[in-house]
Design a protein around this motif. Structure first.
Motif, PDB file in Angstrom:
ATOM      1  N   MET A   1       0.763  -0.945  -0.082  1.00 54.16           N
ATOM      2  CA  MET A   1      -0.073   0.024  -0.106  1.00 54.16           C
ATOM      3  C   MET A   1       1.011   1.357   0.150  1.00 54.16           C
ATOM      4  N   PRO A   2       0.525   2.374  -0.828  1.00 53.67           N
ATOM      5  CA  PRO A   2       1.183   3.377  -0.745  1.00 53.67           C
ATOM      6  C   PRO A   2       1.209   4.133   0.486  1.00 53.67           C
ATOM      7  N   VAL A   3       2.269   4.760   0.869  1.00 56.97           N
ATOM      8  CA  VAL A   3       2.465   5.420   2.033  1.00 56.97           C
ATOM      9  C   VAL A   3       1.655   6.879   2.000  1.00 56.97           C
ATOM     10  N   THR A   4       0.948   7.320   2.780  1.00 59.40           N
ATOM     11  CA  THR A   4       0.751   8.642   3.147  1.00 59.40           C
ATOM     12  C   THR A   4       0.768   9.136   4.721  1.00 59.40           C
ATOM     13  N   GLY A   5       1.961  10.080   4.717  1.00 60.39           N
ATOM     14  CA  GLY A   5       2.402  10.819   5.884  1.00 60.39           C
ATOM     15  C   GLY A   5       1.444  12.143   6.139  1.00 60.39           C
ATOM     16  N   ARG A   6       1.487  12.662   7.111  1.00 55.45           N
ATOM     17  CA  ARG A   6       1.027  13.828   7.323  1.00 55.45           C
ATOM     18  C   ARG A   6       1.676  14.929   8.230  1.00 55.45           C
ATOM     19  N   LEU A   7       1.539  16.102   7.918  1.00 63.26           N
ATOM     20  CA  LEU A   7       1.877  17.272   8.662  1.00 63.26           C
ATOM     21  C   LEU A   7       0.579  17.746   9.339  1.00 63.26           C
ATOM     22  N   ALA A   8       0.525  17.716  10.867  1.00 65.07           N
ATOM     23  CA  ALA A   8      -0.822  18.209  11.371  1.00 65.07           C
ATOM     24  C   ALA A   8      -0.490  19.030  12.539  1.00 65.07           C
ATOM     25  N   PRO A   9      -0.116  20.245  12.163  1.00 62.79           N
ATOM     26  CA  PRO A   9       0.339  21.186  13.250  1.00 62.79           C
ATOM     27  C   PRO A   9      -0.947  21.854  13.777  1.00 62.79           C
ATOM     28  N   SER A  10      -0.847  22.277  15.270  1.00 64.36           N
ATOM     29  CA  SER A  10      -1.970  22.944  15.801  1.00 64.36           C
ATOM     30  C   SER A  10      -1.548  24.555  15.727  1.00 64.36           C
ATOM     31  N   PRO A  11      -2.359  25.032  14.715  1.00 66.86           N
ATOM     32  CA  PRO A  11      -1.797  26.667  14.896  1.00 66.86           C
ATOM     33  C   PRO A  11      -2.227  27.668  15.907  1.00 66.86           C
ATOM     34  N   SER A  12      -1.712  27.134  17.175  1.00 67.26           N
ATOM     35  CA  SER A  12      -2.137  27.866  18.333  1.00 67.26           C
ATOM     36  C   SER A  12      -1.186  28.938  18.914  1.00 67.26           C
ATOM     37  N   GLY A  13      -0.215  29.233  17.937  1.00 71.04           N
ATOM     38  CA  GLY A  13       0.858  30.079  18.127  1.00 71.04           C
ATOM     39  C   GLY A  13       2.039  30.037  17.064  1.00 71.04           C
ATOM     40  N   GLU A  14       3.137  30.570  17.101  1.00 68.17           N
ATOM     41  CA  GLU A  14       4.201  30.674  16.372  1.00 68.17           C
ATOM     42  C   GLU A  14       4.963  29.231  16.462  1.00 68.17           C
ATOM     43  N   MET A  15       5.092  28.538  15.460  1.00 64.80           N
ATOM     44  CA  MET A  15       5.645  27.138  15.432  1.00 64.80           C
ATOM     45  C   MET A  15       7.185  27.246  16.167  1.00 64.80           C
ATOM     46  N   HIS A  16       7.606  26.553  16.891  1.00 67.50           N
ATOM     47  CA  HIS A  16       9.112  26.482  17.445  1.00 67.50           C
ATOM     48  C   HIS A  16       9.875  25.424  16.894  1.00 67.50           C
ATOM     49  N   PRO A  50      -6.217  31.629  15.483  1.00 63.90           N
ATOM     50  CA  PRO A  50      -6.666  32.724  14.371  1.00 63.90           C
ATOM     51  C   PRO A  50      -5.941  32.212  13.170  1.00 63.90           C
ATOM     52  N   ALA A  51      -6.480  32.713  12.071  1.00 66.59           N
ATOM     53  CA  ALA A  51      -6.051  32.439  10.834  1.00 66.59           C
ATOM     54  C   ALA A  51      -4.543  32.811  10.566  1.00 66.59           C
ATOM     55  N   ARG A  52      -4.306  33.727  10.969  1.00 65.87           N
ATOM     56  CA  ARG A  52      -2.632  34.257  10.768  1.00 65.87           C
ATOM     57  C   ARG A  52      -1.634  33.345  11.324  1.00 65.87           C
ATOM     58  N   PHE A  53      -2.188  32.442  12.267  1.00 69.90           N
ATOM     59  CA  PHE A  53      -1.200  31.125  13.009  1.00 69.90           C
ATOM     60  C   PHE A  53      -1.070  30.211  11.704  1.00 69.90           C
ATOM     61  N   SER A  54      -2.370  29.985  11.174  1.00 69.47           N
ATOM     62  CA  SER A  54      -2.260  28.868  10.158  1.00 69.47           C
ATOM     63  C   SER A  54      -1.326  29.268   8.875  1.00 69.47           C
ATOM     64  N   GLN A  55      -1.573  30.530   8.590  1.00 66.51           N
ATOM     65  CA  GLN A  55      -0.805  30.963   7.556  1.00 66.51           C
ATOM     66  C   GLN A  55       0.733  31.012   7.846  1.00 66.51           C
ATOM     67  N   GLY A  56       1.017  31.344   9.129  1.00 68.53           N
ATOM     68  CA  GLY A  56       2.400  31.358   9.461  1.00 68.53           C
ATOM     69  C   GLY A  56       2.806  29.972   9.749  1.00 68.53           C
ATOM     70  N   VAL A  57       2.217  28.876   9.891  1.00 68.77           N
ATOM     71  CA  VAL A  57       2.611  27.726   9.861  1.00 68.77           C
ATOM     72  C   VAL A  57       2.892  27.264   8.322  1.00 68.77           C
ATOM     73  N   MET A  58       2.084  27.509   7.706  1.00 67.31           N
ATOM     74  CA  MET A  58       2.522  27.008   6.374  1.00 67.31           C
ATOM     75  C   MET A  58       3.492  27.852   5.599  1.00 67.31           C
ATOM     76  N   GLU A  59       3.686  29.058   5.783  1.00 67.87           N
ATOM     77  CA  GLU A  59       4.894  29.703   5.457  1.00 67.87           C
ATOM     78  C   GLU A  59       6.205  29.370   6.037  1.00 67.87           C
ATOM     79  N   ASP A  60       5.979  28.870   7.050  1.00 66.92           N
ATOM     80  CA  ASP A  60       7.315  28.432   8.038  1.00 66.92           C
ATOM     81  C   ASP A  60       7.833  26.815   7.102  1.00 66.92           C
ATOM     82  N   PHE A  61       6.813  26.085   6.840  1.00 68.60           N
ATOM     83  CA  PHE A  61       6.947  24.677   6.240  1.00 68.60           C
ATOM     84  C   PHE A  61       7.710  25.010   4.904  1.00 68.60           C
ATOM     85  N   ARG A  62       7.227  25.859   4.278  1.00 67.63           N
ATOM     86  CA  ARG A  62       7.583  26.092   2.762  1.00 67.63           C
ATOM     87  C   ARG A  62       9.110  26.664   3.074  1.00 67.63           C
TER      88      ARG A  62
END
Length: 309
Positions: A1-16, A50-62
């Motif tokens: 079976m093909p592997v599917t992993g995940r990134l599942a952050p909780s955007p409750s603040g800035e990622m450390h 808040p949405a800004r934390f979700s956007q910040g997490v995605m920016e950090d990942f990229r």
């Protein structure tokens, strides 16, 4: 079976840096197996996410060089799906309302803490309330949380990194909450429901979440969902021994981005993960061919900001 992993952050603040460490290894494990990576924002508690934390997490990942293969999934948009899952459990007679306050739970003499968690083992005191007793409590203004009945049964797994783990849910956890009294859906329900819906076959996360895995195995069983494989990681600890925390602002990735290029930070994380002998600039993609769980330590890692210089 093909592997599917995940990134599942909780955007409750800035990622450390600890969040980045877990995300990097989750991404590497899936990519090294030729698998996909899906992204889920675990923003169940909207006032804290808040949405800004979700956007910040995605920016950090990229910025780190971590990509994903789906349109991001937001848990805050999936409440109808969680309610459907609760309905399936209710139809099996597995749910009941619990009116206990936090103070009552911790004060009850029959409650005891499990050896691997600070949470008290729930005694089931609301399991057998009559309809009249429930009505009386609601007249007092109490709102019931929804608990899941658990069996007196051991749930065991072999963690892909830390090895065997087992827990008797009735003796070490007790009936656990799936929807809080304020209507907020619990992490245990949402993560199990979403991993199944998103086709996740491999879960990589910090070892602090290992004790919750037997609860998730049981939920998967009663909902008819497949069991993914699990790999739990060592934690990054501050010099005083506590794990890195968004609340404390420990080694905020947003702040570190102003001082270091992404390849340098990835190199430090890779060294801590045992993938490099010493820190050196590297991209996540360059680490894929040499990734191995055998090289990743099992003991927690104490770090300081000076470790990056």
């Amino acid at each position: 079976m093909p592997v599917t992993g995940r990134l599942a952050p909780s955007p409750s603040g800035e990622m450390h840096l600890g969040n980045a460490f877990a995300a990097l290894l989750a991404w590497l494990s899936a990519r090294a197996q030729g698998g996909q990576v899906v992204l889920r924002l675990e923003d169940l508690d909207l006032p804290r996410c808040p949405a800004r934390f979700s956007q910040g997490v995605m920016e950090d990942f990229r910025w780190l060089g971590l990509d994903w293969d789906n349109d991001p999934v937001y848990q805050s948009q999936r409440f109808g799906y969680y309610e459907d899952c609760l309905s399936r459990l209710a139809a099996q007679g597995l749910l009941y309302p619990c009116y206990c306050t936090r103070r009552e739970l911790h004060a009850a003499p029959t409650e005891a803490s499990a050896p691997h968690t600070a949470a008290p083992v729930y005694s089931g005191r609301c399991r057998t309330l009559s309809d009249a007793q429930r009505a009386a409590l609601e007249l007092q203004g109490r709102r019931g949380a929804l608990r899941l009945r658990v069996p007196d049964k051991v749930y065991a797994l072999t963690d892909g990194h830390l090895g065997p783990y087992r827990a008797n849910l009735a003796q070490e956890v007790g009936d656990f909450i799936l929807r809080r009294s304020d209507g907020l859906y619990a992490y245990q329900l949402a993560v199990v429901a979403d991993d199944a819906a998103m086709g996740v076959t491999e879960v990589v996360r910090g070892r602090d979440l290992l004790p919750s895995t037997p609860q998730q195995l049981y939920l998967q069983e009663v909902l008819g969902f497949p069991h993914p494989s699990y790999c739990h990681l060592p934690l990054l600890l501050a010099p005083d021994g506590r794990r890195l925390s968004k609340r404390e602002g420990d080694l905020s990735l947003r702040a570190l981005r102003k001082r270091y290029p992404p390849t340098e930070l990835v190199g430090v994380l890779a060294c801590w993960a045992g993938l490099l002998d010493k820190p050196a600039p590297v991209t996540p993609r360059e680490l894929v061919p040499s990734f191995s769980w055998d090289r990743v330590p099992t003991e927690d890692i104490t770090v300081t900001e000076l470790s990056l210089s």
